[in-house]
Design an enzyme around this catalytic site. Structure first.
Site, PDB file in Angstrom:
ATOM      1  N   ASN A  65       3.574  16.552   1.725  1.00  0.00           N
ATOM      2  CA  ASN A  65       2.754  15.359   1.884  1.00  0.00           C
ATOM      3  C   ASN A  65       2.930  14.440   0.677  1.00  0.00           C
ATOM      4  O   ASN A  65       3.198  14.888  -0.436  1.00  0.00           O
ATOM      5  CB  ASN A  65       1.279  15.702   2.140  1.00  0.00           C
ATOM      6  CG  ASN A  65       0.604  16.478   1.038  1.00  0.00           C
ATOM      7  OD1 ASN A  65       1.161  17.400   0.468  1.00  0.00           O
ATOM      8  ND2 ASN A  65      -0.633  16.102   0.739  1.00  0.00           N
ATOM      9  N   GLU A  67       0.882  11.165  -0.892  1.00  0.00           N
ATOM     10  CA  GLU A  67      -0.274  10.273  -0.837  1.00  0.00           C
ATOM     11  C   GLU A  67       0.061   8.920  -1.448  1.00  0.00           C
ATOM     12  O   GLU A  67       1.075   8.765  -2.132  1.00  0.00           O
ATOM     13  CB  GLU A  67      -1.461  10.885  -1.579  1.00  0.00           C
ATOM     14  CG  GLU A  67      -2.019  12.098  -0.890  1.00  0.00           C
ATOM     15  CD  GLU A  67      -3.221  12.696  -1.599  1.00  0.00           C
ATOM     16  OE1 GLU A  67      -3.843  13.569  -0.999  1.00  0.00           O
ATOM     17  OE2 GLU A  67      -3.532  12.298  -2.748  1.00  0.00           O
ATOM     18  N   CYS A 116       2.242  12.832   5.967  1.00  0.00           N
ATOM     19  CA  CYS A 116       1.987  14.275   6.091  1.00  0.00           C
ATOM     20  C   CYS A 116       3.273  15.067   5.862  1.00  0.00           C
ATOM     21  O   CYS A 116       4.385  14.560   6.075  1.00  0.00           O
ATOM     22  CB  CYS A 116       1.445  14.598   7.479  1.00  0.00           C
ATOM     23  SG  CYS A 116      -0.172  13.880   7.825  1.00  0.00           S
ATOM     24  N   GLU A 169       4.404  17.513   7.660  1.00  0.00           N
ATOM     25  CA  GLU A 169       5.108  17.698   8.928  1.00  0.00           C
ATOM     26  C   GLU A 169       5.981  16.492   9.245  1.00  0.00           C
ATOM     27  O   GLU A 169       7.119  16.639   9.705  1.00  0.00           O
ATOM     28  CB  GLU A 169       4.107  17.927  10.071  1.00  0.00           C
ATOM     29  CG  GLU A 169       3.255  19.167   9.901  1.00  0.00           C
ATOM     30  CD  GLU A 169       1.957  18.918   9.143  1.00  0.00           C
ATOM     31  OE1 GLU A 169       1.007  19.678   9.372  1.00  0.00           O
ATOM     32  OE2 GLU A 169       1.876  17.976   8.315  1.00  0.00           O
ATOM     33  N   CYS A 172      -2.536  17.908  11.559  1.00  0.00           N
ATOM     34  CA  CYS A 172      -3.525  16.928  12.009  1.00  0.00           C
ATOM     35  C   CYS A 172      -3.155  16.463  13.422  1.00  0.00           C
ATOM     36  O   CYS A 172      -2.076  16.780  13.938  1.00  0.00           O
ATOM     37  CB  CYS A 172      -3.582  15.747  11.039  1.00  0.00           C
ATOM     38  SG  CYS A 172      -2.136  14.656  11.094  1.00  0.00           S
ATOM     39  N   CYS A 207       0.152  14.572  13.646  1.00  0.00           N
ATOM     40  CA  CYS A 207       1.319  15.448  13.490  1.00  0.00           C
ATOM     41  C   CYS A 207       1.526  16.332  14.713  1.00  0.00           C
ATOM     42  O   CYS A 207       2.656  16.644  15.067  1.00  0.00           O
ATOM     43  CB  CYS A 207       1.212  16.270  12.215  1.00  0.00           C
ATOM     44  SG  CYS A 207       1.571  15.251  10.757  1.00  0.00           S
TER      45      CYS A 207
END
Length: 133
Positions: free
Chosen positions: A44, A46, A55, A57, A88, A91
């Protein structure tokens, strides 16, 4: 663990160590085994403008596509928290684009794999590419 699962776990763990999460400190790594058998990892990333983060994934899917693979056979998501770190919603939909409902989603922590789901369990009645044919 099998050797194949060990390889996914190691790749996701290494990816998680490279995560950029200065705001949430919620570092995630993911490793995909493509239909070709090759492993592609992501972490990930940010951003100070929270909605534009990425993310793990999504990063692994991007690496898979960049390498020329187009199908996901299985994925392992690695997080540090006591709760399961499942993909999430966004994803889950990304995974559906490149994998079927039978796709295996492993969820792991520092001590190893903790749970296993199919994508259909995580995203029942999914909308996917076949809906547009």
């Amino acid at each position: 663990m099998t050797q194949a699962l060990d390889d996914l776990f190691d790749a996701a763990r290494k990816a998680q160590a490279s995560a950029y999460a200065p705001y949430s400190r919620f570092r995630v790594g993911a490793a995909i085994r493509a239909g070709s058998g090759r492993i592609h990892a992501g972490c990930n990333v940010e951003n100070a403008a929270y909605p534009v983060g990425t993310c793990a994934e999504a990063g692994a899917i991007a690496a898979m596509l960049l390498a020329g693979d187009r199908t996901i056979a299985e994925i392992l998501v690695f997080g540090d928290e006591p709760e399961l770190c499942t993909p999430c919603g966004a994803c889950r939909q990304r995974l559906r684009e490149f994998g079927a409902g039978t796709l295996t989603v492993h969820v792991a922590g520092p001590k190893g794999p903790r749970a296993r789901f199919t994508l259909a369990e995580l995203l029942p009645h999914a909308f996917g590419p076949d809906n547009l044919s």
